[in-house]
Design a protein around this motif. Structure first.
Motif, short mmCIF file in Angstrom:
data_model
loop_
_atom_site.label_atom_id
_atom_site.label_comp_id
_atom_site.label_asym_id
_atom_site.label_seq_id
_atom_site.Cartn_x
_atom_site.Cartn_y
_atom_site.Cartn_z
N THR A 53 0.81 -1.22 0.00
CA THR A 53 0.00 0.00 0.00
C THR A 53 0.85 1.27 0.00
OG1 THR A 53 -1.84 -1.11 1.08
CG2 THR A 53 -1.77 1.28 1.27
N ASN A 81 0.67 -3.42 -7.73
CA ASN A 81 0.23 -3.77 -6.38
C ASN A 81 0.75 -5.14 -5.97
OD1 ASN A 81 -1.37 -1.49 -5.58
ND2 ASN A 81 -2.80 -2.11 -7.19
N VAL A 123 4.09 -11.52 0.53
CA VAL A 123 3.15 -12.64 0.46
C VAL A 123 3.45 -13.49 -0.77
CG1 VAL A 123 0.73 -13.26 0.15
CG2 VAL A 123 1.35 -11.37 1.67
N VAL A 164 5.36 -16.37 13.10
CA VAL A 164 5.51 -17.49 12.17
C VAL A 164 5.76 -16.92 10.78
CG1 VAL A 164 4.48 -19.60 11.26
CG2 VAL A 164 3.82 -18.79 13.52
N GLY A 212 -6.41 -1.76 -5.49
CA GLY A 212 -5.56 -2.78 -4.86
C GLY A 212 -4.93 -2.36 -3.56
N LYS A 213 -5.09 -1.10 -3.21
CA LYS A 213 -4.48 -0.63 -1.95
C LYS A 213 -5.52 -0.58 -0.85
CE LYS A 213 -0.96 2.18 -4.28
NZ LYS A 213 0.13 1.22 -4.21
N ARG A 214 -5.08 -0.94 0.35
CA ARG A 214 -5.97 -1.04 1.49
C ARG A 214 -6.46 0.34 1.95
NH1 ARG A 214 -9.19 -4.68 3.37
NH2 ARG A 214 -7.62 -6.24 2.86
N PRO A 260 -2.05 -13.99 7.13
CA PRO A 260 -0.70 -14.21 6.57
C PRO A 260 -0.62 -13.88 5.08
CG PRO A 260 -1.35 -16.06 7.96
CD PRO A 260 -2.55 -15.18 7.83
N THR A 261 -1.76 -13.94 4.38
CA THR A 261 -1.71 -13.62 2.95
C THR A 261 -2.11 -12.17 2.67
OG1 THR A 261 -3.95 -14.44 2.70
CG2 THR A 261 -2.17 -15.98 2.20
N ASP A 262 -2.51 -11.47 3.70
CA ASP A 262 -2.87 -10.06 3.53
C ASP A 262 -2.49 -9.31 4.81
OD1 ASP A 262 -3.79 -7.77 2.45
OD2 ASP A 262 -5.91 -8.35 2.35
N PRO A 263 -1.20 -9.28 5.09
CA PRO A 263 -0.78 -8.71 6.39
C PRO A 263 -0.68 -7.19 6.35
CG PRO A 263 1.13 -9.50 5.18
CD PRO A 263 -0.06 -9.77 4.31
N SER A 264 -0.58 -6.63 7.52
CA SER A 264 -0.29 -5.20 7.63
C SER A 264 1.12 -5.06 8.18
CB SER A 264 -1.29 -4.55 8.60
OG SER A 264 -0.80 -3.29 9.01
N PRO A 265 1.85 -4.05 7.74
CA PRO A 265 3.20 -3.89 8.30
C PRO A 265 3.16 -3.35 9.73
CG PRO A 265 2.75 -2.13 6.74
CD PRO A 265 1.57 -3.06 6.71
N THR A 289 0.43 -20.82 16.60
CA THR A 289 1.54 -21.04 15.68
C THR A 289 1.14 -22.04 14.59
OG1 THR A 289 3.15 -20.55 17.39
CG2 THR A 289 3.94 -21.81 15.51
N VAL A 326 -1.49 -20.34 12.23
CA VAL A 326 -0.92 -19.38 11.26
C VAL A 326 -0.12 -20.12 10.19
CG1 VAL A 326 0.67 -17.43 10.99
CG2 VAL A 326 -0.87 -17.52 12.95
N LYS A 327 0.65 -21.09 10.66
CA LYS A 327 1.52 -21.84 9.73
C LYS A 327 0.70 -22.53 8.65
CE LYS A 327 3.64 -25.71 10.75
NZ LYS A 327 4.27 -26.64 11.69
N GLU A 349 -1.75 -20.00 5.98
CA GLU A 349 -1.16 -19.42 4.77
C GLU A 349 -1.32 -20.34 3.55
OE1 GLU A 349 3.00 -19.22 4.54
OE2 GLU A 349 2.91 -18.23 2.61
N LYS A 398 -3.89 -19.76 0.33
CA LYS A 398 -3.31 -19.70 -1.01
C LYS A 398 -3.82 -20.83 -1.89
CE LYS A 398 1.06 -17.28 -0.24
NZ LYS A 398 2.52 -17.41 -0.07
#
Lengths: 321, 447
Positions: free
Chosen positions: A149, A165, A170, A264, B197-199, B263-268, B407, B410-411, B414, B418
């Motif tokens: 973003t 984008n 990921v 993780v 495409g941007k959040r 995990p496939t759409d994380p935030s920094p 754990t 999350v593991k 992902e 996907k």
């Protein structure tokens, strides 16, 4: 004067001067390395032995009351652990990509900053800078850099074309990890290569050029062979460092926890050291985690020995005194 | 006979040393033994979060107890290392999920006799969240007290950013009628927004993303009288329990909807910062977050909402119950208790209550919570309703560490999101991994 005469009278004083010098040199040598040696014994050798003993137990890191000897069970478990196999595969893949690219970049940078050009010192400093940036800061910068973003990378790519984008962390987490690793290690390797380059006598290159060799031929037939011991050193240390990578994938993982048991990394960045860390600190399997790390040590040692064996064929020690 | 070291030998030697030292740091990490001098020395070592325990707190406690206090920053790996060295901190910060495990492994001290004689911490005055520090060997919430919350919150409440609702043309939910989880999901999908495409807005972000996903699932299941684990904690049972499977499917679908951080759409960033930046429409956090929910951007546009329900049963316990315990190995338990008691019932407790960073651990301090601003008043109105539904505990597994479930979740989430593995395989993997960890945990404590 009298004292000196008395010393000379003792039988021990009849030791040959060269032997005295040798003894003095040995004492000096051991005194000089003693800080490192003591540190190695206390902080590495003894813990290594303890960790090996731990690998033969079910120790959970919390309570010695429940510790039991389990023999080689932890080692057997490692060979049937699908996560360990996956992690080892990803680690070896990362090593196969990162090490050659790192060496190439480091050598290229060293060759560049070894040229008699203006602002050489400035360039050397700039190239060396990533090496001294703490890994936490570096990973954080990269995380923001590749953020889909607000990240600069997508913005830069967007300048060239349409809206970009890409979710780098990921879709291409290993690419980002490899780039971070290569970028972070470039300066350190460059300095070692630079030292090696400056140790090659200029006469060799000059003689070759007088004989008609061009720059490329000089590099190929003079510089690289004479630099091969340094390449070998950087290769061995690079492989070892890559096999041990733990912090970078944890820091690049989603979330803000960094190197903590709650983190993780993406499956592609699930490296061997990460797996060992999570087994130890999430599942509290200190014994199993230690066994995993001893197996890693065996892999590192095996690869190093293979490299030493093959080094006879390609490492050229041509200008020893 | 002088011998020179050749460059070849030097490089070889360096290589060998490098190889020998290669595994040393990570192997040695298991052996690190921080020193904490203590024991009858008038000094108490407290491992806690320095953000929650400032220098003034330390001085206040030192003055009140006439003891010297050494602070060690909370760090799970360091705590393990200190225990491994036989030298744990006298007092340390924990979360409820770890308590049954610590008690089972005889790591923490039974404080019931101390509570029975305390003038500051009276049993009738203890908030219900303190029941998380009880474990009788079979059930959380029964038996003796082993610790106490420093403060707490009913944690399943929501913070809504009204602008996100306005932008979507959707009405902000009522702060008096709780949403169902299905309504929450539908709303999240409506207010969730990406542009090119941007959040722009995350529709819904649940507590600490997936870090506490098991706690969410446990509370949802408890509404139907169900549990995530077998009664004796010997097994994680999802696939064999239709209700558990429904809850897990719901949480999985919520992740697959793309309305939350995954995990496939994380935030920094941390989700709290994302809320402050006006990027989260609904955030599931407890009362404590009200102290920081209003940033320059979200001020006047933030509403506190009651906890959603899964099947119409109101349950809003804390899911963290963060507090302190005393190490069973402390050499001076009375000194450790003195510090503990003052921190939980003395001036620091009053200061914490007035700060608004959590519901106090003592009911007598509830009235101290701030309610000056309009937002604080609205928060208090909702909170009072939630407090009457907070007297529950979650049955944390004594054989698992705090992160074992999340754990694994999350593991496997992902690859599932996907498309690499199916939902059924996802559930199977989580079950297999968590059950293996339970077997290890049971074996360690000899069960």
């Amino acid at each position: 004067m009298t004292g000196a005469a008395r010393v000379l009278d003792r039988p021990v004083a009849r030791i040959a001067p060269w032997r005295r010098r040798g003894l003095r040199r040995a004492v000096t040598f051991y005194l000089l390395i003693s800080p490192w040696l003591i540190g190695f014994v206390l902080l590495a050798a003894i813990p290594l032995v303890m960790a090996f003993l731990m690998s033969l137990s079910n120790y959970d890191g919390l309570n010695l009351e429940y510790v039991q000897f389990v023999g080689l069970e932890n080692y057997v478990r490692a060979f049937t652990d699908p996560d360990a196999q996956h992690a080892l595969g990803r680690t070896l893949l990362l090593m196969a990509v990162v090490v050659p690219l790192s060496l190439t970049l480091q050598l290229a940078l060293a060759l560049m900053v070894n040229q008699p050009i203006r602002f050489t010192s400035l360039f050397r400093t700039i190239f060396y800078l990533p090496y001294v940036i703490p890994v936490v800061a570096a990973a954080w910068v990269w995380k923001i850099f590749v953020d889909p973003t607000g990240g600069l990378l997508n913005a830069l790519l967007g300048v060239a074309g349409a809206q970009v984008n890409v979710r780098w962390l990921v879709e291409y987490p290993t690419v980002v990890l490899a780039l971070l690793t290569i970028w972070g290690a470039a300066g350190g390797g460059m300095v070692v290569f630079l030292a090696g380059l400056q140790g090659i006598p200029a006469e060799y290159r000059e003689a070759a050029m007088i004989d008609g060799a061009n720059r490329l031929q000089v590099t190929r037939h003079i510089t690289l062979p004479l630099l091969s011991p340094v390449i070998f050193f950087n290769l061995v240390t690079g492989i070892i460092a890559t096999l041990q990578i733990l912090v970078q994938p944890m820091l690049l993982a989603p979330g803000i926890l960094g190197l903590s048991p709650g983190t993780v990394p993406p499956r592609d960045n699930y490296l061997y050291a990460v797996h060992a860390y999570l087994e130890i600190f999430v599942k509290q399997l200190f014994g199993y985690g230690s066994a995993l790390l001893w197996l890693l040590f065996a892999v590192v040692l095996g690869l190093t020995l293979v490299l030493f064996k093959t080094s006879r064929r390609w490492v050229f020690y041509g200008i020893e005194p | 006979m002088t011998t020179w070291t050749t460059r070849r030998q030097l490089l070889k030697g360096a290589g060998v040393l490098a190889a020998a030292a290669a595994a040393a740091p990570i192997l040695a990490a298991c052996q690190q033994t921080p020193t904490t001098p203590k024991g009858g020395s008038g000094k108490v070592v407290v491992m806690t979060d320095p953000n929650e325990f400032n220098d003034n707190d330390r001085k206040t406690l030192e003055d009140a107890t006439k003891l010297k206090i050494e602070i060690v920053a909370s760090d799970l790996t360091r705590l393990y290392a200190m225990y491994a060295a036989g030298n744990p901190p006298d007092v340390f910060r924990v979360q409820a999920a770890g308590v049954p495990q610590y008690i089972s492994r005889k790591m923490i001290k039974n404080l019931q006799p101390y509570f029975a004689n305390s003038k500051l911490l009276k049993p009738d005055d203890l908030a219900p969240s303190n029941n998380f520090y009880k474990w009788d060997g079979k059930v959380v919430g029964k038996g003796d007290l082993y610790g106490m919350v420093k403060d707490w919150s009913p944690d399943y409440t929501l913070f809504a950013y009204t602008k996100a609702f306005d932008d979507a043309g959707v009405k902000v939910p009522s702060d008096s009628t709780p949403l169902t989880y299905d309504e929450l999901r539908a709303l999240a999908n409506k207010v969730n927004r990406k542009t090119a495409g941007k959040r722009v807005y995350w529709g819904f972000v649940h507590s600490n993303n997936d870090q506490w996903i098991d706690r969410t699932a446990m509370n949802m299941l408890a509404e139907k009288g169900q549990t995530l684990y077998a009664a004796d904690f010997s097994k994680l049972n999802i696939s064999g329990n239709p209700e558990a499977l429904k809850v897990i499917r719901f949480l999985y679908d919520l992740a697959a909807d793309g309305v939350q951080q995954t995990p496939t759409d994380p935030s920094p960033n941390w989700m709290g910062a994302d809320f402050n930046n006006g990027q989260v429409a609904m955030l599931q956090y407890g009362y404590w977050f009200s102290a920081m929910a209003e940033s320059d951007l979200t001020k006047g546009k933030t509403v506190f909402l009651p906890a959603p329900t899964w099947s119409g049963v109101r349950r809003d316990p804390t899911m963290t119950a963060t507090g302190w315990v005393v190490s069973a190995q402390t050499k001076d338990p009375d000194a450790a208790w003195a510090v503990f008691e003052q921190y939980m019932g003395g001036k620091p407790a009053l200061d914490r209550a007035q700060s608004g960073w959590g519901v106090p651990g003592l009911k007598s301090l509830y009235k101290e919570m701030p309610q000056q601003s309009a937002f604080q008043k609205q928060v208090q109105k909702v909170l009072q309703g939630e407090l009457s539904n907070a007297d529950f505990v979650l049955q944390f597994n004594p054989y698992l560490s705090e992160q074992a479930f999340s754990t694994s979740w999350v593991k496997n989430l992902e690859p599932a999101l996907k498309g690499s593995i199916t939902f059924d395989k996802f559930v199977q993997n989580v079950e297999t991994e968590v059950n293996a960890a339970i077997v290890d945990g049971k074996r360690i404590v000899g069960n």
